[in-house]
Write a protein that holds these residues in place. Structure first.
Motif, short mmCIF file in Angstrom:
data_model
loop_
_atom_site.label_atom_id
_atom_site.label_comp_id
_atom_site.label_asym_id
_atom_site.label_seq_id
_atom_site.Cartn_x
_atom_site.Cartn_y
_atom_site.Cartn_z
N ALA A 94 0.81 -1.20 0.06
CA ALA A 94 0.14 -0.09 -0.16
C ALA A 94 0.94 1.13 -0.03
O ALA A 94 0.52 2.45 -0.53
N ALA A 95 1.94 1.40 0.95
CA ALA A 95 2.89 2.36 0.64
C ALA A 95 3.49 2.65 -0.50
O ALA A 95 3.58 3.72 -0.96
N LEU A 96 3.97 1.31 -1.17
CA LEU A 96 4.67 1.72 -2.58
C LEU A 96 3.50 2.24 -3.54
O LEU A 96 4.04 3.00 -4.36
N ALA A 97 2.17 1.83 -3.62
CA ALA A 97 1.27 2.41 -4.29
C ALA A 97 0.96 3.73 -4.05
O ALA A 97 0.88 4.81 -5.05
N PHE A 98 1.24 4.27 -2.77
CA PHE A 98 1.13 5.64 -2.34
C PHE A 98 2.33 6.55 -3.15
O PHE A 98 2.12 7.63 -3.58
N TYR A 99 3.60 5.99 -2.98
CA TYR A 99 4.60 6.62 -3.58
C TYR A 99 4.59 6.46 -5.16
O TYR A 99 5.35 7.60 -5.64
N GLN A 100 3.87 5.69 -5.63
CA GLN A 100 3.76 5.80 -7.22
C GLN A 100 2.87 7.10 -7.46
O GLN A 100 3.05 7.55 -8.60
N GLN A 101 1.83 7.17 -6.42
CA GLN A 101 1.16 8.58 -6.88
C GLN A 101 1.85 9.54 -6.75
O GLN A 101 1.77 10.89 -7.55
N ALA A 102 3.05 9.60 -5.81
CA ALA A 102 4.03 10.75 -5.48
C ALA A 102 4.92 11.01 -6.99
O ALA A 102 4.97 11.98 -7.45
N GLN A 103 5.11 9.96 -7.58
CA GLN A 103 5.92 10.07 -8.89
C GLN A 103 4.67 10.73 -9.69
O GLN A 103 5.59 11.69 -10.64
N GLN A 104 3.82 10.50 -9.87
CA GLN A 104 2.95 11.10 -11.05
C GLN A 104 2.69 12.64 -10.62
O GLN A 104 2.53 13.43 -11.41
N ALA A 105 2.55 12.80 -9.31
CA ALA A 105 2.66 14.22 -8.96
C ALA A 105 3.64 14.90 -9.59
O ALA A 105 3.68 16.15 -9.68
N ILE A 106 4.86 14.33 -9.26
CA ILE A 106 6.26 15.01 -9.74
C ILE A 106 6.26 15.28 -11.07
O ILE A 106 6.70 16.21 -11.59
N PHE A 107 5.70 14.34 -11.85
CA PHE A 107 5.80 14.35 -13.25
C PHE A 107 4.62 15.55 -13.64
O PHE A 107 5.10 16.38 -14.45
N ILE A 137 14.41 -3.68 8.68
CA ILE A 137 15.59 -3.23 7.60
C ILE A 137 15.49 -3.96 6.50
O ILE A 137 15.44 -3.26 5.39
N GLN A 138 15.16 -5.23 6.49
CA GLN A 138 15.05 -5.96 5.35
C GLN A 138 13.82 -5.56 4.52
O GLN A 138 13.83 -5.25 3.12
N ALA A 139 12.62 -5.23 5.08
CA ALA A 139 11.65 -4.67 4.36
C ALA A 139 11.85 -3.36 3.79
O ALA A 139 11.15 -3.15 2.74
N LEU A 140 12.49 -2.63 4.54
CA LEU A 140 12.86 -1.27 4.20
C LEU A 140 13.76 -1.31 2.73
O LEU A 140 13.65 -0.58 1.71
N GLN A 141 14.79 -2.13 2.91
CA GLN A 141 15.68 -2.24 1.99
C GLN A 141 14.94 -2.90 0.55
O GLN A 141 15.16 -2.44 -0.41
N THR A 142 14.15 -3.84 0.59
CA THR A 142 13.21 -4.25 -0.36
C THR A 142 12.40 -2.95 -0.96
O THR A 142 12.24 -2.82 -2.47
N SER A 143 11.70 -2.36 -0.11
CA SER A 143 10.91 -1.05 -0.90
C SER A 143 11.88 0.01 -1.39
O SER A 143 11.54 0.47 -2.60
N LEU A 144 12.97 0.04 -0.80
CA LEU A 144 13.99 1.09 -1.18
C LEU A 144 14.57 0.82 -2.74
O LEU A 144 14.74 1.47 -3.74
N GLU A 145 14.79 -0.51 -2.92
CA GLU A 145 15.17 -1.20 -4.16
C GLU A 145 14.23 -1.12 -5.10
O GLU A 145 14.48 -0.66 -6.30
N ALA A 146 12.94 -1.14 -4.84
CA ALA A 146 11.69 -1.08 -5.72
C ALA A 146 11.70 0.21 -6.15
O ALA A 146 11.64 0.53 -7.56
N MET A 147 11.60 1.27 -5.22
CA MET A 147 11.37 2.61 -5.28
C MET A 147 12.41 3.28 -6.23
O MET A 147 12.28 4.08 -7.14
N GLN A 148 13.92 2.93 -5.99
CA GLN A 148 15.01 3.32 -6.77
C GLN A 148 15.00 2.89 -8.28
O GLN A 148 15.44 3.63 -9.03
#
Length: 323
Positions: A94-107, A137-148
């Motif tokens: 759900a958090a990753l989906a939220f940040y995809q909305q941020a990506q669109q707002a930046i665009f 830490i592992q969950a955060l790393q997984t999310s950061l790798e996806a977002m990056q």
């Protein structure tokens, strides 16, 4: 010096949405020559009330740093497992989906301004840690790798450290420890050759440690790790009052030199700003700025601008001393 200001926290719209009043406030912001841009709240869309109004009223030369904390806190209120560091996979997605909305707002903002106007997206290591909601830490790393791996249209990711969960202490945000955040970032940066960084908010670090040494420690820790990208000065108090005790209410600074607007009993003094700057080479930072709110939230536009001028005046004074 030139500063990034979290002007949304002191805006008239914190009470109610009034286009004319808000436009007057933005006009006042544009007249401040040392404000080069805004820390802008992301809540799920470009502007909390009206995207088109926002695009019409911004300064076309401003730099923007999106902060996700208003949106993150709204999401946590609905789903306590929400967060990029969540061990609950549904909450993490759900958090990753939220940040995809941020990506669109930046665009959308970049497209309007016809340039890469957003330099950073501040992300936050939710969820709030409790008996029932956990992070790793592992969950955060997984999310950061996806977002990056996503296209951020010129913006870089930066984790804004909020007050961490401390056993037996009531938290405001209660997210991850700074060291755990930096461990995850360092791992991902090394793996992906990326440049994810850390941002320190003075008030939130003081709230975590329950003293003014916290911001100094966190600033130095992040700087020595090579991850520190910026510092935002926002106050707090150790005694109860209009802004609460150890509350994340963006308290204005204490009285100093000739600033016109200030808050009694604020721990954010000019001396503390200077001590914080001594923990790093501020010339290497990508942004420095401030964010304040008013409590009670009763002020006209000129008074609101006056509070923002007070924090930039203190920063100017400190940085002139250092240089």
């Amino acid at each position: 010096m030139e500063y990034i200001i979290g002007a949304y926290a002191a805006a008239p719209s914190t009470q109610q949405w009034d286009q004319e009043l808000e436009a007057s406030y933005y006009q006042g912001l544009k007249l401040q020559s040392n404000i080069i841009g805004l820390e802008h709240p992301f809540v799920g869309k470009l502007h909390p009330y009206d995207d088109e109004w926002f695009l019409k009223n911004i300064d076309e030369n401003w730099q923007f740093i999106f902060t996700s904390i208003p949106g993150v806190m709204r999401q946590i209120a609905k789903n306590p497992h929400f967060g990029i560091a969540s061990t609950n996979e549904t909450g993490r997605q759900a958090a990753l989906a939220f940040y995809q909305q941020a990506q669109q707002a930046i665009f959308k903002l970049n497209n309007h301004l016809k340039r890469e106007a957003v330099s950073f997206l501040k992300i936050h290591t939710a969820p709030k840690i409790t008996e029932n909601t956990q992070s790793s830490i592992q969950a955060l790393q997984t999310s950061l790798e996806a977002m990056q791996s996503w296209n951020w249209y010129g913006a870089k990711l930066v984790i804004e450290h909020c007050d961490a969960h401390i056993a037996g202490q009531e938290a405001e945000k209660g997210f991850m420890l700074l060291q755990d955040e930096m461990t995850a970032i360092t791992h991902v940066n090394s793996k992906l050759n990326s440049d994810i960084g850390v941002s320190i908010n003075w008030g939130r670090s003081a709230i975590e440690t329950r003293n003014t040494d916290g911001p100094l420690q966190h600033t130095k820790q992040a700087y020595l790790s090579g991850l520190l990208k910026g510092i935002i000065f926002s106050g707090t108090s150790d005694i109860d009052g209009p802004y609460g005790q150890w509350k994340d209410t963006h308290m204005p600074p204490a009285q100093a030199v000739y600033i016109p607007s200030f808050a009694e009993n604020s721990l954010l003094t000019m001396e503390q700003i200077e001590k914080t700057m001594q923990q790093c080479d501020y010339k290497q930072l990508k942004f420095i700025g401030g964010k304040i709110s008013l409590s009670p939230n009763e002020a006209n536009v000129d008074q609101r601008i006056s509070y923002l001028k007070s924090i930039t005046t203190l920063l100017d004074h400190v940085l002139e001393i250092k240089s």
